[in-house]
Design an enzyme around this catalytic site. Sequence first.
Site, PDB file in Angstrom:
ATOM      1  N   GLU A   1       0.810  -1.207   0.000  1.00 19.17           N
ATOM      2  CA  GLU A   1       0.000   0.000   0.000  1.00 19.17           C
ATOM      3  C   GLU A   1       0.849   1.266   0.000  1.00 19.17           C
ATOM      4  OE1 GLU A   1      -3.499  -0.390   2.387  1.00 19.17           O
ATOM      5  OE2 GLU A   1      -3.221   1.651   3.110  1.00 19.17           O
ATOM      6  N   ASP A   2       1.926   1.273   0.756  1.00 19.99           N
ATOM      7  CA  ASP A   2       2.646   2.527   0.989  1.00 19.99           C
ATOM      8  C   ASP A   2       4.035   2.619   0.372  1.00 19.99           C
ATOM      9  OD1 ASP A   2       0.492   3.215   2.535  1.00 19.99           O
ATOM     10  OD2 ASP A   2       1.396   2.548   4.411  1.00 19.99           O
TER      11      ASP A   2
END
Length: 738
Positions: A92-93
Amino acid sequence: MQKVRIEIEEENREILRRYRGLLRVSQRSRSRADKLRIRKAFEIAMEAHKDMRRKSGEPYIYHPLAVAKICAEELGLDTLSIVCALLHDTVEDTDITLDDIQNLFGKKERTIIDGLTKISSVFDHTSSVQAESFRKMLLTLSDDVRVILIKLADRLHNMRTLEHMAREKQLKISSETLFMYAPLAHRLGLYNVKSELEDLALKAKEPETYEEIVSKLQKTQAVRTRFINAFTLPIRRALDKQGMKYEIKSRPKSVFSIWNKIHKKGVPFEEIYDLFAIRIILDTDPENEKADCWRVYSIVTDYYQPSPERLRDWISMPKASGYESLHTTVMSPTGKWVEVQIRSLRMDDLAERGYAAHWKYKDSPESPENKLDRWLSQVREVLENSSENAIEFIDNFKLSLFSEEIYVFTPDGELKSLPVGATALDFAFYIHSQIGYQCIGAKVNFKLVPLSHQLRSGDQVEILTSKKQRPKEDWLNIVVTASARQKIKNALKEEKKAIAEDGKEMLKRRFSHMKIDWLSANIDELVKHYNTDSSLELYYRIAKGNIDIKKLKGFQVENGRIFFERKEQPERISENTYVQSAPSKDETLLIGDEKQKVDFTLASCCNPIAGDEVFGFITVSDGIKIHRTNCPNAHELMSKYAYRVIKARWSSKEMVQFEVGLRFSGIDDVGLVQKITNIISTDMNVNMKAISFEANDGIFQGKVVVLVHDTEHLNSLMDRLKAIDGLLTVDRIESEFA
Ligand code: MN
């Protein structure tokens, strides 16, 4: 420069310390291969997050390390889960992709991490990112239940470190926690996780109330201990005499559950602080555990009178979450009811750590893990049949979360579990969809009953079918299980489609007769004219004769196009019109500020007044509503429709008056009403709108609606009232006082 370097070195040492701490608690990952995999995941996560920091300023890697530690230590999970927990935020990051994960680790890791990755954007604006992400997570449940367990660990750590977030975020995250994650933890049997999540959410949402309950609990600790010691003394003596090995534990109710009682039932703290359960845990062999638990039951009830309605035997028939325990409520010599829970060490382990402990005890086909599997497969079935949007989906899911079960038998004596309230029709669908569709009635304990008959534990149910039977619209009101509801909806949709086909043919013939071209623009014109939601609905209503196309009136045909005269009808207001005119997400709505030309109304479910902590909510047809952040509907609004929530605060300039309802109770006494009204109108100079009092058997209750400027004004009024002799409670009424 030197100083910065020293700090970084210190930080790196701390990271390593935490990593070693993780290894130490990873009981299930003792082999060299396991340790190497954890090390690899740690190094990759460390590198990926190396330039990131958490809101608190700490290195980001602290978070995945902490989540992995919760998985290992508190949930007892395996190496695969620890690896995935360490990597859970990388896709996600950071630049790491799901393909990378698969190449570096494997397919299982990929599936789990995919399930843990939030969806990046929403296209469907009727739903929120959170709801969609939650739905996605639940869908992965069918691949691997570990997704949910890791997600709960992630949420738990985020809740433990919530104080670094902005206030609005804290409120939103806490609402989601109460609305979705705590019930989920409860259903999975993770009682410790559930109560911690609830307590942390309450602490964030209502810090003052939380602290007040905590400090009251501390002050009353000694009284509780004395009571418990006296209560358990005779039981201990008897157990010792019989040579049983046991431990007695007691725990007061959680802060959240006390708050819930105070808030929902209006019971004062003083009446519930001493409610607690006493737990007797036996150290005994699996072969004898059931008999031993009943022996202890017999000892307890030798000393204390049990309440016959409150015996719960989850030993013979464990809950679907795997919970096993024997509960009884007995009368203490001081006249207080005390709940006593009796269970073996094994049962206690399962109850405390839920699914996580099931690994240890999976053996017989009746093992709790099988029960959990059965539940998971039921949830999965609902998921696979579902076509609804994320919000409906969550509602349905919550339906299956909250329901407690009943147990019924098939004609062959097979045991089936269904949620409380399930009807004969639910049972039919539970057996098989086809039996559901053709169900015309049932025999319960050999007696003929209608489809809507509610089943009770122990019933023996035989379903009667007919080939001619078809699912009916009103069946939706009869069933309570999500899966039956879904099957009925699908069948109705199919049937509607078939009927609509006929309507479509009828309309086609009519069009050609009237020289109207079969164009989507023409059909849209009719959809608009008849105000049906879709062409399907239009065709359906034509086929059913609800729309008579032979008598089309007030239209013109030009070059094969049809036009209706427009009636003076207000345009249907779409949600977007409001979203545009409302202040944007980051702006704050100033309530009572003339310059902000935004319409709003105060929500009647919580009746906010100036000084209350509030937020704005954009409704579909009613402009912006202002709710209190502790409104009973707040969790739901914030979790499901986060994108419609706007910040709001009170403008200080205005001197408006707000209506507030107050509720009193006290000892009936001559002159009490006089005293109350005197304080309100004379001493405090507050206007009253409505007042009612009622006395019954020496107890007096009353309600009054007053006009105040803000919370400060209200609090000083309430303080004055509380000081009246004989008046026991004064509370603000949340809603419907008008
Ligand atoms: Mn995370």
